[in-house]
Design a protein around this motif. Sequence first.
Motif, PDB file in Angstrom:
ATOM      1  N   LYS A  73      55.093  36.812  24.034  1.00  0.00           N
ATOM      2  CA  LYS A  73      54.258  36.615  22.242  1.00  0.00           C
ATOM      3  C   LYS A  73      55.068  35.031  22.528  1.00  0.00           C
ATOM      4  O   LYS A  73      56.549  34.858  22.385  1.00  0.00           O
ATOM      5  CB  LYS A  73      54.363  37.305  21.959  1.00  0.00           C
ATOM      6  CG  LYS A  73      52.773  39.168  22.278  1.00  0.00           C
ATOM      7  CD  LYS A  73      53.263  39.583  21.274  1.00  0.00           C
ATOM      8  CE  LYS A  73      51.926  40.230  21.928  1.00  0.00           C
ATOM      9  NZ  LYS A  73      51.784  41.356  20.820  1.00  0.00           N
TER      10      LYS A  73
ATOM     11  N   ASP B 139      41.625  39.168  36.609  1.00  0.00           N
ATOM     12  CA  ASP B 139      43.386  39.366  36.254  1.00  0.00           C
ATOM     13  C   ASP B 139      43.307  40.741  37.450  1.00  0.00           C
ATOM     14  O   ASP B 139      42.834  42.063  37.453  1.00  0.00           O
ATOM     15  CB  ASP B 139      43.137  40.011  35.249  1.00  0.00           C
ATOM     16  CG  ASP B 139      45.016  40.667  35.201  1.00  0.00           C
ATOM     17  OD1 ASP B 139      45.384  40.720  35.556  1.00  0.00           O
ATOM     18  OD2 ASP B 139      45.150  40.138  33.545  1.00  0.00           O
TER      19      ASP B 139
ATOM     20  N   GLY C 258      42.573  32.308  31.461  1.00  0.00           N
ATOM     21  CA  GLY C 258      42.783  32.711  30.171  1.00  0.00           C
ATOM     22  C   GLY C 258      42.735  31.706  28.861  1.00  0.00           C
ATOM     23  O   GLY C 258      42.794  31.941  27.800  1.00  0.00           O
ATOM     24  N   SER C 259      42.832  30.592  28.969  1.00  0.00           N
ATOM     25  CA  SER C 259      42.451  29.608  27.689  1.00  0.00           C
ATOM     26  C   SER C 259      41.204  28.564  27.805  1.00  0.00           C
ATOM     27  O   SER C 259      40.334  27.691  28.545  1.00  0.00           O
ATOM     28  CB  SER C 259      43.696  28.329  28.356  1.00  0.00           C
ATOM     29  OG  SER C 259      43.390  26.987  27.426  1.00  0.00           O
TER      30      SER C 259
ATOM     31  N   ASP D 158      48.970  33.955  22.343  1.00  0.00           N
ATOM     32  CA  ASP D 158      48.934  34.861  22.719  1.00  0.00           C
ATOM     33  C   ASP D 158      48.257  35.337  24.328  1.00  0.00           C
ATOM     34  O   ASP D 158      48.377  36.092  25.015  1.00  0.00           O
ATOM     35  CB  ASP D 158      49.822  36.151  22.001  1.00  0.00           C
ATOM     36  CG  ASP D 158      50.553  36.170  20.787  1.00  0.00           C
ATOM     37  OD1 ASP D 158      51.837  35.238  21.246  1.00  0.00           O
ATOM     38  OD2 ASP D 158      50.391  36.484  20.030  1.00  0.00           O
ATOM     39  N   GLU D 159      47.260  35.265  23.637  1.00  0.00           N
ATOM     40  CA  GLU D 159      45.502  35.541  24.532  1.00  0.00           C
ATOM     41  C   GLU D 159      46.174  35.136  25.992  1.00  0.00           C
ATOM     42  O   GLU D 159      46.119  35.660  27.266  1.00  0.00           O
ATOM     43  CB  GLU D 159      44.666  35.933  24.346  1.00  0.00           C
ATOM     44  CG  GLU D 159      44.092  33.720  23.813  1.00  0.00           C
ATOM     45  CD  GLU D 159      43.943  33.449  22.172  1.00  0.00           C
ATOM     46  OE1 GLU D 159      43.695  33.006  21.534  1.00  0.00           O
ATOM     47  OE2 GLU D 159      44.891  34.517  21.828  1.00  0.00           O
TER      48      GLU D 159
ATOM     49  N   SER E 263      49.737  36.343  27.693  1.00  0.00           N
ATOM     50  CA  SER E 263      49.306  37.231  28.204  1.00  0.00           C
ATOM     51  C   SER E 263      48.830  37.570  29.878  1.00  0.00           C
ATOM     52  O   SER E 263      49.561  37.879  30.974  1.00  0.00           O
ATOM     53  CB  SER E 263      48.178  38.656  27.392  1.00  0.00           C
ATOM     54  OG  SER E 263      47.374  38.137  27.403  1.00  0.00           O
ATOM     55  N   LYS E 264      47.625  36.621  30.040  1.00  0.00           N
ATOM     56  CA  LYS E 264      47.649  36.010  31.493  1.00  0.00           C
ATOM     57  C   LYS E 264      48.814  35.192  31.990  1.00  0.00           C
ATOM     58  O   LYS E 264      49.154  34.903  33.316  1.00  0.00           O
ATOM     59  CB  LYS E 264      46.458  34.962  31.264  1.00  0.00           C
ATOM     60  CG  LYS E 264      45.117  35.634  30.595  1.00  0.00           C
ATOM     61  CD  LYS E 264      44.595  37.086  31.321  1.00  0.00           C
ATOM     62  CE  LYS E 264      43.769  37.725  30.289  1.00  0.00           C
ATOM     63  NZ  LYS E 264      43.357  39.130  31.106  1.00  0.00           N
TER      64      LYS E 264
ATOM     65  N   ALA F 146      42.052  28.725  22.712  1.00  0.00           N
ATOM     66  CA  ALA F 146      43.522  28.361  22.519  1.00  0.00           C
ATOM     67  C   ALA F 146      43.587  26.818  22.577  1.00  0.00           C
ATOM     68  O   ALA F 146      44.967  26.552  22.390  1.00  0.00           O
ATOM     69  CB  ALA F 146      43.137  29.365  24.031  1.00  0.00           C
TER      70      ALA F 146
ATOM     71  N   VAL G 198      38.216  36.857  33.705  1.00  0.00           N
ATOM     72  CA  VAL G 198      38.402  36.171  32.819  1.00  0.00           C
ATOM     73  C   VAL G 198      38.496  34.659  32.752  1.00  0.00           C
ATOM     74  O   VAL G 198      37.896  34.858  33.440  1.00  0.00           O
ATOM     75  CB  VAL G 198      40.272  36.120  33.671  1.00  0.00           C
ATOM     76  CG1 VAL G 198      41.243  35.234  32.761  1.00  0.00           C
ATOM     77  CG2 VAL G 198      41.266  37.195  34.134  1.00  0.00           C
TER      78      VAL G 198
END
Length: 636
Positions: A463, A540, A497-498, A453-454, A457-458, A502, A547
């Motif tokens: 979700k 972001d 974000g990954s 989800d993190e 979101s980016k 993740a 980020v």
Amino acid sequence: MNQGFLPLCKQDMKDRGWDRVDFVYVSGDAYVDHPSFGHAIITRILESHGYRVGIIAQPDWRVKESVTVYGEPRLGFLVSAGNMDSMVNHFSVSKKRRRQDAYTPGGEMGKRPDYAAVVYGNLIRQTYKHTPVILGGIEASLRRLAHYDYWSDKVKRSVLLDSGADIISYGMGERSIIEIAEALDAGIDVSDLTYLDGTVVKTKSLDSVYDAVVLPSYGELVKSPRAYAESFYTQYQNTDPFTGKRLVEPYSDHLYVVQNPPPGPLSQTEMDDVYALPYMRTYHPSYEKAGGVPAIAEIKFSLISNRGCFGGCNFCALTFHQGRIIQTRSHESLLEEAELLTNEPDFKGYIHDVGGPTANFRHPSCRKQLEHGVCKEKQCLFPQPCRNLDADHRDYVELLRKLRDVPKVKKVFIRSGIRFDYLLADKDKTFLRELCEYHVSGQLKVAPEHVADEVLSKMGKPKHQVYEEFTRKFQDMNKKLHKQQFLVPYLMSSHPGSDMKAAVKLAEYCRDLGYMPEQVQDFYPTPSTISTCMYYTGLDPRTMEKVYVPKNPHEKALQRALIQYRNPDNYDLVMEALKKAGRMDLVGFGKQCLIRPRKFSSEKHPVGKQTQGKTKAGRPLQKKPARSVSRKKAGR
């Protein structure tokens, strides 16, 4: 009356009885007279307004004479790099040269230059010092202001300045190109065309520029990633034709680039008129010896029913190019085109697609948009559907039913992709039922992109639980219909974000589903997307929060290898990734492990038993095909 293809050489011009053309259209693509190609739409629109247009397709940019085929046009040159940004066309995300160009006869690579809009513009300017040069197409549209260029790893100036052109027609361009043509035809100097919506111009003074937002200067953008992020988000908030402001980007005290507000959306009648023009619907016959133009195969038997997208994926540039307001064609227009398809000699009874950027968007996301525009600070579907969202598939269902009834049509597929969160927001399940019953060719393309989800979101994606809900409903509907059909998920690695944790989570998801994707798309930082802004700045732009950005090629290889952990060639990379993530619990012999210890690695990796079409968990087995041209068109 349709006289066939537009002129492709001077002899074609003479055969029409012309001694001169009004416009010369220089394109990085081969000439394909089909409404899926930007050069076909623009040239046919100009023709319908009485202008004479000659086409120079893929000129040799190393030879000045290649752009003098028709001599000097009466009104100007139109320049486009083609249906794709030339750098995306030439290079993979790892910056390796591609082997084929789907928009060139025979798929031959190397028929257009890097940064084609700039090269073509300068090539023309070297010979014709004062003839107006108008840039258009996706490359110019997405590079219209200062932009981060992934391939040079630099912030580049507006393409308008580097190309030597006079004006950019950005976005889809149907309205602005006619306004430009009529102004030039009336004798107005191109330097005076500073006021047209949907255009970008340069000026030495701001005395005549009104109601404008001044962006940070180019010098500031080069020095400060934060200034770049702030400037980008201001641009992003001004992509709507109803609320968008005029934007000014200073380059010096005597040089400014001015972006006029976006053009208004086309009405349904205007959309119908665009697609009713007398296209030949195929490539120029001169390409037959080379084997034709490969890109035609992807779209020849497909119908474009809409444009624009309110999905708001952060890695997609559609917001900057087509906008967020949905524009559609009428049922009558699409049915007429469907009948044309059935008369093609190689039509086998299958319409391959009915859609656009997102197939199941057939009207604006809410009723206020056509009067007040889209919201500046809110998205329609992210982080969850807006309470004003009008999720309604009735018009699309009715259209698909009519197309199924067209004589000679055996099957109508949907391949351009659907938004599953929008489908779930529609309480009426008629579309889901008819989708599964009539419009899936065994596999349905969807784009969850990730499971963390993190990261989602980016990406501007819903979700993961939303996708899980969709898979359950898709499976349940297929059970009711006694069908075995699969989902084709697109997954993306290395998006801003990954981190490694993740990436491991995404690998575990693939393990639980019981499949390994044949191909994984690394995030590709293309111009004018929020995700690319994050990649360059580490911020972001929506929140200015930091980020995490995986930029190192080796780290990106690790993330990609995790998703394809069953490939023996990836063993060392997967082991390294698991160590970095602190997940050595996934190395062993248990069902939850991704790989075995080294001395056992040559043995076949255990996979849980599967029932046909399903994993042990009871979910539909998901497969991934080779990446197609349609995904490139979507700008992903």
